[in-house]
Enzyme design. Structure first.
Site, PDB file in Angstrom:
ATOM      1  N   CYS A  89     -13.382  38.736   5.730  1.00 13.92           N
ATOM      2  CA  CYS A  89     -13.765  39.667   4.659  1.00 13.92           C
ATOM      3  C   CYS A  89     -13.228  39.192   3.317  1.00 13.92           C
ATOM      4  O   CYS A  89     -12.072  39.426   2.976  1.00 13.92           O
ATOM      5  CB  CYS A  89     -13.257  41.064   4.989  1.00 13.92           C
ATOM      6  SG  CYS A  89     -13.656  42.230   3.680  1.00 13.92           S
ATOM      7  N   CYS A  97     -12.012  42.006   1.035  1.00 16.74           N
ATOM      8  CA  CYS A  97     -10.715  42.621   1.369  1.00 16.74           C
ATOM      9  C   CYS A  97      -9.575  41.690   0.968  1.00 16.74           C
ATOM     10  O   CYS A  97      -8.535  42.138   0.507  1.00 16.74           O
ATOM     11  CB  CYS A  97     -10.574  42.871   2.863  1.00 16.74           C
ATOM     12  SG  CYS A  97     -12.041  43.473   3.642  1.00 16.74           S
ATOM     13  N   ASP A  98      -9.755  40.390   1.192  1.00 13.83           N
ATOM     14  CA  ASP A  98      -8.620  39.485   1.120  1.00 13.83           C
ATOM     15  C   ASP A  98      -8.692  38.450   0.002  1.00 13.83           C
ATOM     16  O   ASP A  98      -7.682  37.819  -0.316  1.00 13.83           O
ATOM     17  CB  ASP A  98      -8.473  38.732   2.463  1.00 13.83           C
ATOM     18  CG  ASP A  98      -8.196  39.687   3.612  1.00 13.83           C
ATOM     19  OD1 ASP A  98      -7.609  40.751   3.363  1.00 13.83           O
ATOM     20  OD2 ASP A  98      -8.565  39.373   4.756  1.00 13.83           O
TER      21      ASP A  98
END
Ligand SMILES: Cc1cc2nc3c(=O)[nH]c(=O)nc-3n(C[C@H](O)[C@H](O)[C@H](O)COP(=O)(O)OP(=O)(O)OC[C@H]3O[C@@H](n4cnc5c(N)ncnc54)[C@H](O)[C@@H]3O)c2cc1C
Length: 353
Positions: free
Chosen positions: A171, A174-175
């Site tokens: 992701c 997200c990261d």
């Protein structure tokens, strides 16, 4: 029907689940949504509450949200204790987490009750149906809507597993902004829309993004592929597969070893601080324990054209968990609406008013 038996339980908290909840609550069915558990395992899988759209930034194709400043509206619409976790609004349009919070709030406003937990087991062999939650709670319900969506796939290499959370991710949104990925080369594996989106997103942070693809052209839609190919920070490694994710205990991921798919003797090490898998999805159907008929790819099978019926009467399916073809927020919401109407009509036909 015993006291405490629900009329409709909705499992899942993406666009399909909330659309179903909005329709079911407005039909006075007092739906209960089991939205998923906030646990590390779900974070790693990408299945935290609010679903896949909460993993992205701008959503440009959900009708009704044009470019503009929504700050004040979001401040007034979303509870303060949830609003404070949302990043500042960009002014561009609606962001995924914002849209999902609005859907959740809309469902709650009409009386939807929400349990923050995972369903880990179902019993559809009896009626009322029974669902068991991770926290131990048992729920009985006359009808159930499954809207548990899908999650990202990994290649399945031992070296991927070894460095998960230490440079391996599925992701980018997200990261991608983590310090370890900034101004460093990064790897994205895949050739579909997800790989295009992930690599474009990562190019905002990375020095270079290598897209490793096993064929000589992308499967992605033309518009997304063209955007990726025009991005000067993205380099494509065609006809290549990942042999191994390289790294060590101290630094986590330090690169990947790729090998030619047409010329097996060719291998190359690419230095990188991150590796992002973007190779498709797996539907979240394990917890069903084989009690609903699934497709060969393990998606729930809709048994009647243009209906959300499953192989068990009284159990309905909506969104990506049953749709491996359209996979969009608006189609998930559309089938969520259909599932609520199907459940309402089924309950009425059975005399469960
Ligand atoms: C990075 C990214 C960007 C995207 N961008 C767009 C876009 O711009 N526009 C667009 O239309 N679509 C976009 N999509 C696709 C879109 O997000 C999905 O099609 C949509 O979210 C599917 O909705 P859903 O309700 O079926 O399920 P999901 O969104 O997958 O949500 C299901 C949720 O249910 C919960 N759940 C799962 N299992 C259980 C269980 N056992 N018990 C309880 N709860 C459970 C989890 O919280 C899970 O996340 C994007 C997807 C990704 C990954």
């Amino acid at each position: 029907m015993t006291e405490g038996t629900e009329r409709v339980v909705i499992v899942g908290s993406g666009p399909a689940g909330w659309a179903a909840a909005i329709y079911a609550s407005r039909a006075n069915l007092r739906p209960l949504v089991v939205e998923g558990a906030v646990i590390e395992e779900n974070r790693l899988k990408g299945t935290l509450p609010l679903g896949q759209l909460a993993l992205t930034t701008e959503v440009e194709n959900y009708p009704g949200f044009t470019a503009g400043r929504l700050d004040e509206y979001l401040d007034s619409a979303i509870e303060k204790n949830r609003r404070k976790y949302m990043p500042p609004h960009t002014g561009h349009g609606i962001a995924g987490p914002e849209l999902m919070e609005l859907m959740r709030q809309q469902a709650a406003s009409f009386g939807t009750r929400i349990v923050t937990d995972d369903v880990i087991e179902v019993d559809f062999g009896r009626h009322p149906f029974r669902l068991k939650l991770l926290g131990g709670q048992q729920i009985e319900s006359l009808s159930v809507i499954i809207a548990t969506g899908a999650r990202a796939n990994y290649l399945g290499l031992a070296s991927e597993d070894r460095f998960k959370n230490r440079g391996v991710s599925a992701c980018a949104v997200c990261d991608g902004a983590l310090p370890r990925f900034r101004n460093k080369p990064l790897i994205v594996v895949g050739g579909g829309d997800s790989a295009m989106e992930e690599s474009t997103y990562l190019s905002k942070f990375a020095s270079t993004v290598y897209v490793v693809h096993r064929r000589d052209k992308f499967r992605a839609s033309k518009i997304m592929a063209d955007r990726t190919l025009a991005n000067s920070k993205i380099q494509v490694k065609w006809n290549s597969r990942i042999d191994e994710v390289l790294g060590n205990e101290k630094d986590g991921v330090t690169g990947v070893r790729i090998r030619g798919t047409t010329d097996d003797s060719h291998s190359e090490d690419l230095a990188a601080s991150g590796y992002f898998a973007a190779i498709g999805h797996t539907p979240n159907t394990d917890f069903l324990g084989g009690q609903l008929e699934l497709t060969e790819k393990a998606y729930i099978k809709w048994t009647t054209p243009a209906r959300t019926y499953t192989s068990v009467e009284g159990v309905f399916a909506a969104g990506d968990v049953a749709d491996d073809y359209y996979r969009q927020a608006v189609t998930a919401a559309g089938t969520g609406c259909m599932a609520a109407l199907d459940a309402e009509r089924w309950l009425a036909a059975k005399g469960f008013d």
